[in-house]
Motif scaffolding. Structure first.
Motif, PDB file in Angstrom:
ATOM      1  N   PHE A 138      46.454  44.661  22.273  1.00  0.00           N
ATOM      2  CA  PHE A 138      46.925  44.798  22.979  1.00  0.00           C
ATOM      3  C   PHE A 138      45.834  46.067  23.702  1.00  0.00           C
ATOM      4  O   PHE A 138      46.353  46.798  25.210  1.00  0.00           O
ATOM      5  CB  PHE A 138      47.454  46.393  22.111  1.00  0.00           C
ATOM      6  N   SER A 139      44.645  46.611  23.038  1.00  0.00           N
ATOM      7  CA  SER A 139      44.077  47.897  24.797  1.00  0.00           C
ATOM      8  C   SER A 139      43.936  46.293  25.685  1.00  0.00           C
ATOM      9  O   SER A 139      42.945  46.963  27.072  1.00  0.00           O
ATOM     10  CB  SER A 139      42.533  47.795  23.346  1.00  0.00           C
ATOM     11  N   ALA A 140      43.320  45.246  25.464  1.00  0.00           N
ATOM     12  CA  ALA A 140      43.303  44.320  27.081  1.00  0.00           C
ATOM     13  C   ALA A 140      44.097  44.938  28.096  1.00  0.00           C
ATOM     14  O   ALA A 140      43.919  44.716  29.170  1.00  0.00           O
ATOM     15  CB  ALA A 140      42.500  42.406  26.744  1.00  0.00           C
ATOM     16  N   THR A 141      45.088  44.469  27.558  1.00  0.00           N
ATOM     17  CA  THR A 141      46.867  45.160  28.316  1.00  0.00           C
ATOM     18  C   THR A 141      46.405  47.131  29.085  1.00  0.00           C
ATOM     19  O   THR A 141      46.042  46.050  30.168  1.00  0.00           O
ATOM     20  CB  THR A 141      48.132  45.009  27.600  1.00  0.00           C
ATOM     21  N   LEU A 142      45.803  47.279  28.331  1.00  0.00           N
ATOM     22  CA  LEU A 142      45.514  48.042  28.891  1.00  0.00           C
ATOM     23  C   LEU A 142      44.205  48.789  29.959  1.00  0.00           C
ATOM     24  O   LEU A 142      44.078  49.094  30.496  1.00  0.00           O
ATOM     25  CB  LEU A 142      44.742  50.017  27.893  1.00  0.00           C
ATOM     26  N   TRP A 143      42.870  47.621  28.747  1.00  0.00           N
ATOM     27  CA  TRP A 143      41.682  47.426  30.117  1.00  0.00           C
ATOM     28  C   TRP A 143      42.649  46.735  31.714  1.00  0.00           C
ATOM     29  O   TRP A 143      41.564  47.710  33.013  1.00  0.00           O
ATOM     30  CB  TRP A 143      40.048  47.235  29.544  1.00  0.00           C
ATOM     31  N   ALA A 144      43.059  45.961  31.432  1.00  0.00           N
ATOM     32  CA  ALA A 144      43.804  45.497  32.856  1.00  0.00           C
ATOM     33  C   ALA A 144      44.738  45.973  33.565  1.00  0.00           C
ATOM     34  O   ALA A 144      44.354  46.158  34.935  1.00  0.00           O
ATOM     35  CB  ALA A 144      44.621  43.633  32.290  1.00  0.00           C
ATOM     36  N   LEU A 145      45.118  46.437  32.978  1.00  0.00           N
ATOM     37  CA  LEU A 145      46.060  48.123  33.792  1.00  0.00           C
ATOM     38  C   LEU A 145      45.215  48.442  34.630  1.00  0.00           C
ATOM     39  O   LEU A 145      45.126  49.766  35.675  1.00  0.00           O
ATOM     40  CB  LEU A 145      46.679  49.024  32.642  1.00  0.00           C
ATOM     41  N   LEU A 146      43.799  49.279  33.892  1.00  0.00           N
ATOM     42  CA  LEU A 146      42.973  49.948  34.706  1.00  0.00           C
ATOM     43  C   LEU A 146      42.115  49.661  35.260  1.00  0.00           C
ATOM     44  O   LEU A 146      42.333  50.212  36.527  1.00  0.00           O
ATOM     45  CB  LEU A 146      41.582  50.966  33.617  1.00  0.00           C
ATOM     46  N   GLY A 194      51.876  42.442  37.773  1.00  0.00           N
ATOM     47  CA  GLY A 194      51.789  41.552  37.467  1.00  0.00           C
ATOM     48  C   GLY A 194      50.825  41.408  36.915  1.00  0.00           C
ATOM     49  O   GLY A 194      50.459  40.603  35.968  1.00  0.00           O
ATOM     50  N   VAL A 195      49.502  41.795  36.774  1.00  0.00           N
ATOM     51  CA  VAL A 195      48.232  41.288  35.539  1.00  0.00           C
ATOM     52  C   VAL A 195      47.972  42.212  34.831  1.00  0.00           C
ATOM     53  O   VAL A 195      48.033  41.429  34.018  1.00  0.00           O
ATOM     54  CB  VAL A 195      46.798  42.253  36.992  1.00  0.00           C
ATOM     55  N   PRO A 196      48.753  43.026  34.298  1.00  0.00           N
ATOM     56  CA  PRO A 196      48.817  43.890  32.992  1.00  0.00           C
ATOM     57  C   PRO A 196      49.909  42.345  31.674  1.00  0.00           C
ATOM     58  O   PRO A 196      49.443  42.526  30.359  1.00  0.00           O
ATOM     59  CB  PRO A 196      48.648  45.183  32.949  1.00  0.00           C
ATOM     60  N   LEU A 197      50.168  41.879  33.157  1.00  0.00           N
ATOM     61  CA  LEU A 197      51.424  41.167  32.138  1.00  0.00           C
ATOM     62  C   LEU A 197      51.857  39.830  32.205  1.00  0.00           C
ATOM     63  O   LEU A 197      51.349  40.054  30.277  1.00  0.00           O
ATOM     64  CB  LEU A 197      53.087  41.171  33.437  1.00  0.00           C
ATOM     65  N   ILE A 198      50.635  39.688  32.446  1.00  0.00           N
ATOM     66  CA  ILE A 198      50.099  38.107  32.492  1.00  0.00           C
ATOM     67  C   ILE A 198      48.967  38.410  31.387  1.00  0.00           C
ATOM     68  O   ILE A 198      48.539  37.658  29.774  1.00  0.00           O
ATOM     69  CB  ILE A 198      49.342  38.110  33.848  1.00  0.00           C
ATOM     70  N   VAL A 199      48.187  39.380  31.107  1.00  0.00           N
ATOM     71  CA  VAL A 199      47.045  39.718  30.050  1.00  0.00           C
ATOM     72  C   VAL A 199      48.094  40.265  29.038  1.00  0.00           C
ATOM     73  O   VAL A 199      47.565  39.472  27.828  1.00  0.00           O
ATOM     74  CB  VAL A 199      46.187  40.988  30.324  1.00  0.00           C
ATOM     75  N   PHE A 200      48.654  40.530  28.522  1.00  0.00           N
ATOM     76  CA  PHE A 200      49.621  41.276  28.058  1.00  0.00           C
ATOM     77  C   PHE A 200      50.644  39.719  27.410  1.00  0.00           C
ATOM     78  O   PHE A 200      50.434  39.191  25.994  1.00  0.00           O
ATOM     79  CB  PHE A 200      51.048  41.922  28.202  1.00  0.00           C
ATOM     80  N   VAL A 201      50.810  38.876  27.942  1.00  0.00           N
ATOM     81  CA  VAL A 201      51.237  37.447  27.491  1.00  0.00           C
ATOM     82  C   VAL A 201      50.452  36.309  27.411  1.00  0.00           C
ATOM     83  O   VAL A 201      50.759  35.873  25.707  1.00  0.00           O
ATOM     84  CB  VAL A 201      52.346  37.113  28.564  1.00  0.00           C
ATOM     85  N   VAL A 202      49.509  36.426  27.734  1.00  0.00           N
ATOM     86  CA  VAL A 202      47.872  35.739  26.855  1.00  0.00           C
ATOM     87  C   VAL A 202      47.644  35.486  26.119  1.00  0.00           C
ATOM     88  O   VAL A 202      47.308  35.380  25.020  1.00  0.00           O
ATOM     89  CB  VAL A 202      47.205  35.857  28.395  1.00  0.00           C
ATOM     90  N   SER A 203      47.811  37.404  26.340  1.00  0.00           N
ATOM     91  CA  SER A 203      47.062  37.957  24.982  1.00  0.00           C
ATOM     92  C   SER A 203      48.053  37.947  23.455  1.00  0.00           C
ATOM     93  O   SER A 203      47.616  38.365  22.853  1.00  0.00           O
ATOM     94  CB  SER A 203      46.230  39.377  25.022  1.00  0.00           C
TER      95      SER A 203
END
Length: 396
Positions: free
Chosen positions: A185-193, A229-238
């Motif tokens: 889940f940390s990947a989504t947080l990094w994508a959000l940042l 959009g970017v964090p959502l895409i990373v969240f779904v892909v991960s």
């Protein structure tokens, strides 16, 4: 040959007591010495009185076992935790309700303040009624109203009001699903940042481009698309690494999920609505301080009302709004200490109340509590002054 005379005294020379600078320094030094002696006498007298009554002094009590529970804690806390942990829990709860109140009061205040100047007769009158009602009722009364007349009137957990069978409202507060992050889940947080930083850089580029070419880019739409959009895409892909703990009614209460105390909700509503009434008047006065010629010039260019308000009127009004808003933010933070009236576990209730009664360390606890509010107020004032200096109109 003429030579300068050495018999006449030069300007500024003479006895020291005739020099204004030296005289001012001597007076300041004497006053400082008197003040230091007075404070030293008070401290010495207080320590002697405490020693005569067998009262211990110092901050060693912070390591002692608290022995009482706190219904809301943002850190791990049990009755076996120390009084130091109690202090941290109370401080975090104070910061939580203050931050929530500042955000809500700012949004409501700006909306009501702009609505008061609306050409829509009904909307302007409703905004006026809001301001006149909530500004003139004492804050403590409003806190008691929201707690006892509204939230305490909700049904029991068995008869909770439900929203989509996910959110439940009852006399014990609001129960909602609890998100539990899983591995990855940390990947989504990094994508959000990264998305937020990229949006800020894009906004800066768009501003310079508009200043150079006069062409504006849709910064808000593009920024919103990137941040969401970017964090959502990373969240779904991960693989959507997030589990939800849903609240479930067992016996007389809910198990699982997040339970928001009714004391927090009542205090947050009262602080936000009460402070927003003052902020609305500040916003209204700030907008009225802008010359009407600015609005007429914008209309002559056929600019829409929303752009005129957002890019011409509000930026100029902020120089009047920000200093007064700072005072309202400080008032909101200090007014959060009224949480004691309804039992919300803030710094005053938990640390300056229960801890003081158990330990008897009145001087240390009150001094720490006062120091905390002083530091918070000075920090908020410093940040707001920085923002005010940054947005201030630069005159040549």
């Amino acid at each position: 040959m003429l030579r300068p005379s050495t018999s006449l005294p030069r300007r500024g020379q003479g006895p020291l007591w005739r020099n204004p600078t030296v005289r001012a320094l001597i007076i300041q030094a004497v006053l400082f010495l008197i003040l230091a002696i007075f404070i030293g006498y008070l401290v010495h007298n207080t320590l002697n009185n405490l020693e005569a009554r067998g009262i211990q002094t110092g901050f060693g009590f912070l390591e002692g076992r608290a022995g009482f529970s706190i219904p809301q804690s943002l850190i791990d806390y049990t009755s076996d935790s120390s009084y130091g942990a109690t202090f941290v829990v109370g401080l975090l709860n104070t910061l939580l309700v203050s931050a929530l109140g500042i955000v809500a009061a700012t949004l409501i205040g700006f909306a009501v303040g702009i609505a008061r100047l609306s050409s829509n007769w009904l909307l302007a009158r409703l905004a006026t009624i809001y301001v006149e009602i909530f500004r003139n009722i004492p804050l403590l009364v409003q806190i008691l109203f929201w707690y006892y007349a509204v939230l305490r009137a909700l049904p029991s957990p068995r008869d909770s009001l439900s929203l989509f069978d996910l959110f439940f409202f009852n006399v014990r507060g609001v129960v909602m699903p609890d998100p539990q992050p899983l591995a990855g889940f940390s990947a989504t947080l990094w994508a959000l940042l990264i998305a937020v930083v990229a949006t800020l850089l894009f906004a800066r580029f768009a501003k310079r481009r508009q200043a150079a070419t006069g062409q504006a880019l849709p910064v808000y739409w593009i920024g919103a698309a990137v941040v969401i959009g970017v964090p959502l895409i990373v969240f779904v892909v991960s693989g959507a690494p997030l589990a939800w703990t849903l609240p479930e009614l067992r016996g007389f209460n809910f198990r699982g999920g997040i339970n928001i105390l009714p004391e927090l909700v009542a205090l947050w509503l009262a602080l936000s609505i009460y402070t927003a009434a003052f902020i609305a008047e500040i916003v209204r006065s700030g907008i009225l301080s802008v010359s009407h010629g600015q609005t007429e010039a914008a209309r002559s260019l056929s600019l829409p009302g929303s752009i005129t308000l957002r890019k011409i009127v509000i930026p100029q009004a902020m120089r009047v709004i920000v200093p007064q808003m700072t005072s309202q933010y400080l008032n909101l933070i200090k007014n959060s200490s009224l949480a004691t009236a309804i039992g919300y576990p803030d710094l005053v209730a938990v640390f300056a109340g229960t801890t003081l009664n158990q330990t008897g360390q009145a001087i240390e606890i009150i001094a720490m509590t006062m120091a905390v509010y002083l530091v918070i107020s000075l920090t908020v004032s410093f940040l707001m002054n920085l923002y005010n200096a940054r947005t201030l109109l630069k005159e040549r």
